[in-house]
Scaffold this motif. Structure first.
Motif, PDB file in Angstrom:
ATOM      1  N   GLU A  50      -0.581  13.333   4.937  1.00 23.16           N
ATOM      2  CA  GLU A  50      -0.074  11.958   4.874  1.00 23.16           C
ATOM      3  C   GLU A  50       0.012  11.312   6.252  1.00 23.16           C
ATOM      4  O   GLU A  50      -0.134  10.092   6.374  1.00 23.16           O
ATOM      5  CB  GLU A  50       1.297  11.917   4.194  1.00 23.16           C
TER       6      GLU A  50
ATOM      7  N   ARG B 236      -1.733   4.063   5.470  1.00 29.00           N
ATOM      8  CA  ARG B 236      -0.723   3.687   4.478  1.00 29.00           C
ATOM      9  C   ARG B 236      -1.323   2.824   3.362  1.00 29.00           C
ATOM     10  O   ARG B 236      -0.859   2.854   2.229  1.00 29.00           O
ATOM     11  CB  ARG B 236       0.424   2.938   5.133  1.00 29.00           C
TER      12      ARG B 236
ATOM     13  N   ASN C 139      -2.021   4.235  -0.096  1.00 29.22           N
ATOM     14  CA  ASN C 139      -0.917   4.655  -0.983  1.00 29.22           C
ATOM     15  C   ASN C 139      -1.025   6.129  -1.357  1.00 29.22           C
ATOM     16  O   ASN C 139      -0.846   6.510  -2.510  1.00 29.22           O
ATOM     17  CB  ASN C 139      -0.878   3.783  -2.250  1.00 29.22           C
TER      18      ASN C 139
ATOM     19  N   ARG D 275      -0.076   9.771  -1.995  1.00 25.16           N
ATOM     20  CA  ARG D 275       1.147  10.475  -2.368  1.00 25.16           C
ATOM     21  C   ARG D 275       0.801  11.837  -2.958  1.00 25.16           C
ATOM     22  O   ARG D 275       0.129  11.918  -3.981  1.00 25.16           O
ATOM     23  CB  ARG D 275       1.943   9.694  -3.427  1.00 25.16           C
TER      24      ARG D 275
ATOM     25  N   LYS E  81       1.413  15.077  -5.072  1.00 25.52           N
ATOM     26  CA  LYS E  81       2.145  15.286  -6.326  1.00 25.52           C
ATOM     27  C   LYS E  81       2.542  16.746  -6.547  1.00 25.52           C
ATOM     28  O   LYS E  81       3.237  17.048  -7.497  1.00 25.52           O
ATOM     29  CB  LYS E  81       1.288  14.833  -7.514  1.00 25.52           C
TER      30      LYS E  81
ATOM     31  N   TYR F 171      -2.911  14.744  -5.767  1.00 24.26           N
ATOM     32  CA  TYR F 171      -2.313  13.553  -5.197  1.00 24.26           C
ATOM     33  C   TYR F 171      -2.822  12.309  -5.894  1.00 24.26           C
ATOM     34  O   TYR F 171      -3.779  12.337  -6.648  1.00 24.26           O
ATOM     35  CB  TYR F 171      -2.538  13.467  -3.684  1.00 24.26           C
TER      36      TYR F 171
END
Length: 165
Positions: A35, A40, A43, A45, A47, A62
């Motif tokens: 990350e 950014r 998005n 993320r 998981k 992710y």
């Protein structure tokens, strides 16, 4: 019916970072750091619960919005690790028909490492995917790796002799 030939695209990027090889490997082999080097705007993320170090067979799930802000699920498998010189990840589920990413780390000085990335990929949607690649995917990949280069340079400068991660 004739079979459509699907092109396999290649994306290459090389960067030099001014940190020792072991610190560089420690950073990249820790999937929790992904990350930190991802824009950014994607998005991104994770998981799944992540270990502190990659290993062959590790699956990383992710969510990411790689194009046009559309979120997609992506499952990557670490398929090969040759510590501290090389590892390979491959997409198992995600937006591409094929995604094979090789990461190379080569010490070129006491505190200098050459990072080399080699990605082979096939976009989805056949001929439409080829068009999307030409107008968006290659540019997005270049932007992602430019962001990564800047992030790594900033972290290396800030770390000095301290820990890079």
């Amino acid at each position: 019916m004739p079979q459509t030939i699907v092109p396999i695209y290649t994306f290459k990027r090389t960067q030099v970072v001014h940190i020792p090889l072991q610190q560089c490997w420690d950073f990249f082999s820790n999937p929790r750091n992904l990350e930190k080097i991802t824009p950014r705007s994607l998005n991104f993320r994770v998981k799944t619960d992540l270990p502190a170090e990659i290993y062959p067979g590790l699956m990383i799930e992710y969510k990411v919005s790689p194009l046009f802000g559309i979120p997609v699920s992506w499952l990557t498998e670490i398929v090969h690790v040759n510590k501290p010189q090389h590892f390979i990840d491959e997409q198992r589920v995600g937006p591409y028909r094929l995604w094979h990413h090789e990461h190379f780390f080569r010490e070129i000085g006491p505190d200098e490492v050459e990072l080399r990335d080699l990605i082979h990929y096939v976009p989805p949607l056949g001929p439409i995917g080829a068009l999307i690649n030409a107008v968006a995917i290659r540019r997005q990949l270049a932007r992602i790796f430019e962001f990564r280069a800047e992030a790594l340079q900033s972290m290396a400068q800030a770390a000095g002799a301290d820990s890079f991660a």
